[in-house]
Design a protein around this motif. Structure first.
Motif, mmCIF file in Angstrom:
data_model
loop_
_atom_site.group_PDB
_atom_site.id
_atom_site.type_symbol
_atom_site.label_atom_id
_atom_site.label_comp_id
_atom_site.label_asym_id
_atom_site.label_seq_id
_atom_site.Cartn_x
_atom_site.Cartn_y
_atom_site.Cartn_z
ATOM 1 N N ASP A 280 0.835 -1.208 0.000
ATOM 2 C CA ASP A 280 0.000 0.000 0.000
ATOM 3 C C ASP A 280 0.866 1.253 0.000
ATOM 4 O O ASP A 280 0.623 2.193 -0.767
ATOM 5 C CB ASP A 280 -0.921 0.003 1.222
ATOM 6 C CG ASP A 280 -2.023 -1.046 1.141
ATOM 7 O OD1 ASP A 280 -2.299 -1.525 0.020
ATOM 8 O OD2 ASP A 280 -2.588 -1.384 2.198
ATOM 9 N N GLU A 281 1.874 1.260 0.863
ATOM 10 C CA GLU A 281 2.765 2.420 0.904
ATOM 11 C C GLU A 281 3.529 2.565 -0.410
ATOM 12 O O GLU A 281 3.735 3.687 -0.904
ATOM 13 C CB GLU A 281 3.756 2.298 2.067
ATOM 14 C CG GLU A 281 3.157 2.617 3.412
ATOM 15 C CD GLU A 281 4.222 2.844 4.489
ATOM 16 O OE1 GLU A 281 5.411 3.014 4.136
ATOM 17 O OE2 GLU A 281 3.858 2.849 5.671
ATOM 18 N N ARG B 18 -13.944 7.487 -5.079
ATOM 19 C CA ARG B 18 -13.411 7.239 -6.408
ATOM 20 C C ARG B 18 -14.527 6.737 -7.322
ATOM 21 O O ARG B 18 -15.509 6.172 -6.861
ATOM 22 C CB ARG B 18 -12.277 6.205 -6.346
ATOM 23 C CG ARG B 18 -11.209 6.526 -5.304
ATOM 24 C CD ARG B 18 -10.150 5.440 -5.253
ATOM 25 N NE ARG B 18 -9.310 5.482 -6.431
ATOM 26 C CZ ARG B 18 -8.793 4.417 -7.026
ATOM 27 N NH1 ARG B 18 -9.093 3.197 -6.570
ATOM 28 N NH2 ARG B 18 -8.019 4.531 -8.078
ATOM 29 N N ASP C 40 -5.985 1.179 -10.318
ATOM 30 C CA ASP C 40 -6.651 1.635 -11.542
ATOM 31 C C ASP C 40 -7.413 0.485 -12.183
ATOM 32 O O ASP C 40 -8.114 0.686 -13.171
ATOM 33 C CB ASP C 40 -5.613 2.182 -12.520
ATOM 34 C CG ASP C 40 -4.930 3.425 -11.977
ATOM 35 O OD1 ASP C 40 -5.588 4.478 -11.917
ATOM 36 O OD2 ASP C 40 -3.750 3.336 -11.588
ATOM 37 N N THR D 47 1.782 10.023 -14.165
ATOM 38 C CA THR D 47 1.486 8.786 -13.438
ATOM 39 C C THR D 47 1.443 7.636 -14.417
ATOM 40 O O THR D 47 1.470 7.831 -15.642
ATOM 41 C CB THR D 47 0.154 8.883 -12.675
ATOM 42 O OG1 THR D 47 0.040 7.783 -11.762
ATOM 43 C CG2 THR D 47 -1.036 8.865 -13.622
ATOM 44 N N ILE E 2 2.653 1.783 -3.436
ATOM 45 C CA ILE E 2 1.806 2.386 -4.467
ATOM 46 C C ILE E 2 1.719 3.891 -4.273
ATOM 47 O O ILE E 2 1.832 4.678 -5.231
ATOM 48 C CB ILE E 2 0.400 1.754 -4.446
ATOM 49 C CG1 ILE E 2 0.466 0.288 -4.868
ATOM 50 C CG2 ILE E 2 -0.554 2.520 -5.376
ATOM 51 C CD1 ILE E 2 -0.818 -0.483 -4.647
ATOM 52 N N ASP E 3 1.552 4.316 -3.034
ATOM 53 C CA ASP E 3 1.480 5.749 -2.754
ATOM 54 C C ASP E 3 2.794 6.444 -3.109
ATOM 55 O O ASP E 3 2.792 7.554 -3.661
ATOM 56 C CB ASP E 3 1.154 5.977 -1.282
ATOM 57 C CG ASP E 3 -0.237 5.492 -0.898
ATOM 58 O OD1 ASP E 3 -1.058 5.279 -1.811
ATOM 59 O OD2 ASP E 3 -0.497 5.322 0.312
ATOM 60 N N LEU F 280 -9.435 0.800 -3.367
ATOM 61 C CA LEU F 280 -8.848 1.934 -2.657
ATOM 62 C C LEU F 280 -7.733 2.609 -3.439
ATOM 63 O O LEU F 280 -7.609 3.837 -3.427
ATOM 64 C CB LEU F 280 -8.293 1.477 -1.301
ATOM 65 C CG LEU F 280 -9.304 1.185 -0.199
ATOM 66 C CD1 LEU F 280 -8.593 0.605 1.018
ATOM 67 C CD2 LEU F 280 -10.058 2.463 0.186
ATOM 68 N N ARG F 281 -6.892 1.810 -4.114
ATOM 69 C CA ARG F 281 -5.682 2.366 -4.701
ATOM 70 C C ARG F 281 -5.464 2.023 -6.167
ATOM 71 O O ARG F 281 -4.609 2.631 -6.818
ATOM 72 C CB ARG F 281 -4.455 1.879 -3.916
ATOM 73 C CG ARG F 281 -4.247 2.563 -2.580
ATOM 74 C CD ARG F 281 -3.003 2.013 -1.881
ATOM 75 N NE ARG F 281 -2.586 2.838 -0.764
ATOM 76 C CZ ARG F 281 -3.116 2.795 0.450
ATOM 77 N NH1 ARG F 281 -4.110 1.935 0.687
ATOM 78 N NH2 ARG F 281 -2.692 3.602 1.406
ATOM 79 N N ARG G 204 -8.024 -3.557 -2.034
ATOM 80 C CA ARG G 204 -6.886 -2.716 -2.420
ATOM 81 C C ARG G 204 -7.116 -2.121 -3.819
ATOM 82 O O ARG G 204 -6.761 -0.962 -4.071
ATOM 83 C CB ARG G 204 -5.591 -3.543 -2.383
ATOM 84 C CG ARG G 204 -4.336 -2.763 -2.719
ATOM 85 C CD ARG G 204 -3.069 -3.576 -2.435
ATOM 86 N NE ARG G 204 -2.891 -3.797 -1.003
ATOM 87 C CZ ARG G 204 -3.049 -4.958 -0.393
ATOM 88 N NH1 ARG G 204 -3.404 -6.046 -1.095
ATOM 89 N NH2 ARG G 204 -2.868 -5.076 0.904
ATOM 90 N N ARG H 164 3.230 6.869 -7.002
ATOM 91 C CA ARG H 164 2.428 7.951 -7.568
ATOM 92 C C ARG H 164 2.955 9.320 -7.125
ATOM 93 O O ARG H 164 2.914 10.286 -7.893
ATOM 94 C CB ARG H 164 0.964 7.762 -7.159
ATOM 95 C CG ARG H 164 0.309 6.540 -7.828
ATOM 96 C CD ARG H 164 -1.193 6.703 -7.877
ATOM 97 N NE ARG H 164 -1.811 5.608 -8.633
ATOM 98 C CZ ARG H 164 -2.554 4.646 -8.096
ATOM 99 N NH1 ARG H 164 -2.753 4.630 -6.790
ATOM 100 N NH2 ARG H 164 -3.095 3.711 -8.846
#
Length: 286
Positions: free
Chosen positions: A137-138, A227, A198, A177, A140-141, A195-196, A192, A144
């Motif tokens: 998760d981190e 989203r 595409d 991106t 991916i952040d 939340l994150r 996931r 971006r």
């Protein structure tokens, strides 16, 4: 519906001429892109999808291999199915992905990431297997953030990654991106994706109602996070024997991309398999 192919050097070998021919033929047939899997290491007794596999399978690095594929093709999109995100440092990975995208003129657009299922593989990479979800998760952040940041620098302070005022160029080709699709077959993966991600690249052997529930979870999670769920892409595996009825069912389920792979071991027969599939489902597509 979009159609892509996968190629596994673990099954077909790491011969560059054979891979180049497969990729060029897929491109000529009209397939959208090519996916490659990832495994950093194997070991005696390792099981993939509950099947013990020979430890000598030649899994090439997917990003290095995709750079090669980009050099021998013209329009084929480049994908991973899946990249083991927790085992790669996102600062390094952001640079690698942006570089491939720039040099391929915008074709590194089918990135799918997953967590990995082999605890020993995590250990070999110095990662606590139990924390790989939070780490992903981190990551991916961070990806971006670095892609979108300007010359003033960006900062991040998390559980696993921490930096201040970093500047990273080049950016992805004509963009700030890259799409990040989430691969997996668990409720955590579906969440996931909502939340994150595409998109959601669903894997595993699930019953139809389980599959439907996961896609619905991805969509509702996206909506609850503010989203647009309609912007999520939905990718599924299929065999080359896919029927019109199966394609119609995929469409009704909201699938936006189908990925297939040749099954023959002979290169010429592989190309014949892709050609036959393309004649049935890609004829007339640009």
């Amino acid at each position: 519906m979009k159609f892509a192919v996968s190629y596994s050097t673990a099954h077909f070998g790491a011969d560059p001429d054979r891979l180049a021919a497969y990729a060029r033929h897929a491109e000529a047939c009209g397939f959208e892109g090519l996916y490659l899997p990832e495994h950093l290491v194997l070991y005696p007794g390792a099981k993939l999808h509950n099947v013990e596999v020979p430890p000598g399978l030649p899994f090439t690095d997917p990003l290095d291999t995709l750079a090669f594929v980009a050099a021998v093709t013209d329009r084929l999109l480049l994908g991973t199915g899946v990249l083991l995100l927790p085992y790669r440092h996102p600062v390094v990975l952001a640079k690698q992905l942006a570089t491939i995208d720039v040099l391929s003129k915008g074709r590194m657009r089918l990135l799918s990431v997953g967590l990995g299922t082999l605890p020993a593989e995590a250990s070999a990479a110095g990662v606590d297997f139990r924390t790989r979800g939070r780490r992903a998760d981190e990551a991916i952040d961070v990806l971006r953030l670095l892609w979108s940041g300007g010359e003033e620098g960006v900062s991040y302070h998390g559980e696993f990654f921490d930096f201040e005022n970093l500047v990273q160029f080049p950016k992805p080709h004509e963009s700030t991106t890259l799409p990040v699709h989430i691969g997996g077959s668990s409720t955590a993966a579906a969440r996931r994706a909502g939340l994150r991600g595409d998109g959601y690249f669903a894997g595993g052997a699930l019953l139809p109602d389980e599959r439907a529930a996961q896609w619905e979870l991805a969509r509702t999670t996206a909506a609850e996070a503010g989203r647009d769920p309609d912007l999520l892409e939905y990718t599924r595996w299929s065999g080359l024997d896919m029927t019109d009825e199966r394609l119609a069912a995929f469409t009704a389920q909201g699938v936006t991309r189908v990925v297939v792979s040749a099954t023959a071991t002979d290169p010429a027969e592989q190309q014949d398999e892709l050609s036959a599939f393309a004649e049935r489902f890609l004829a007339g597509r640009s």
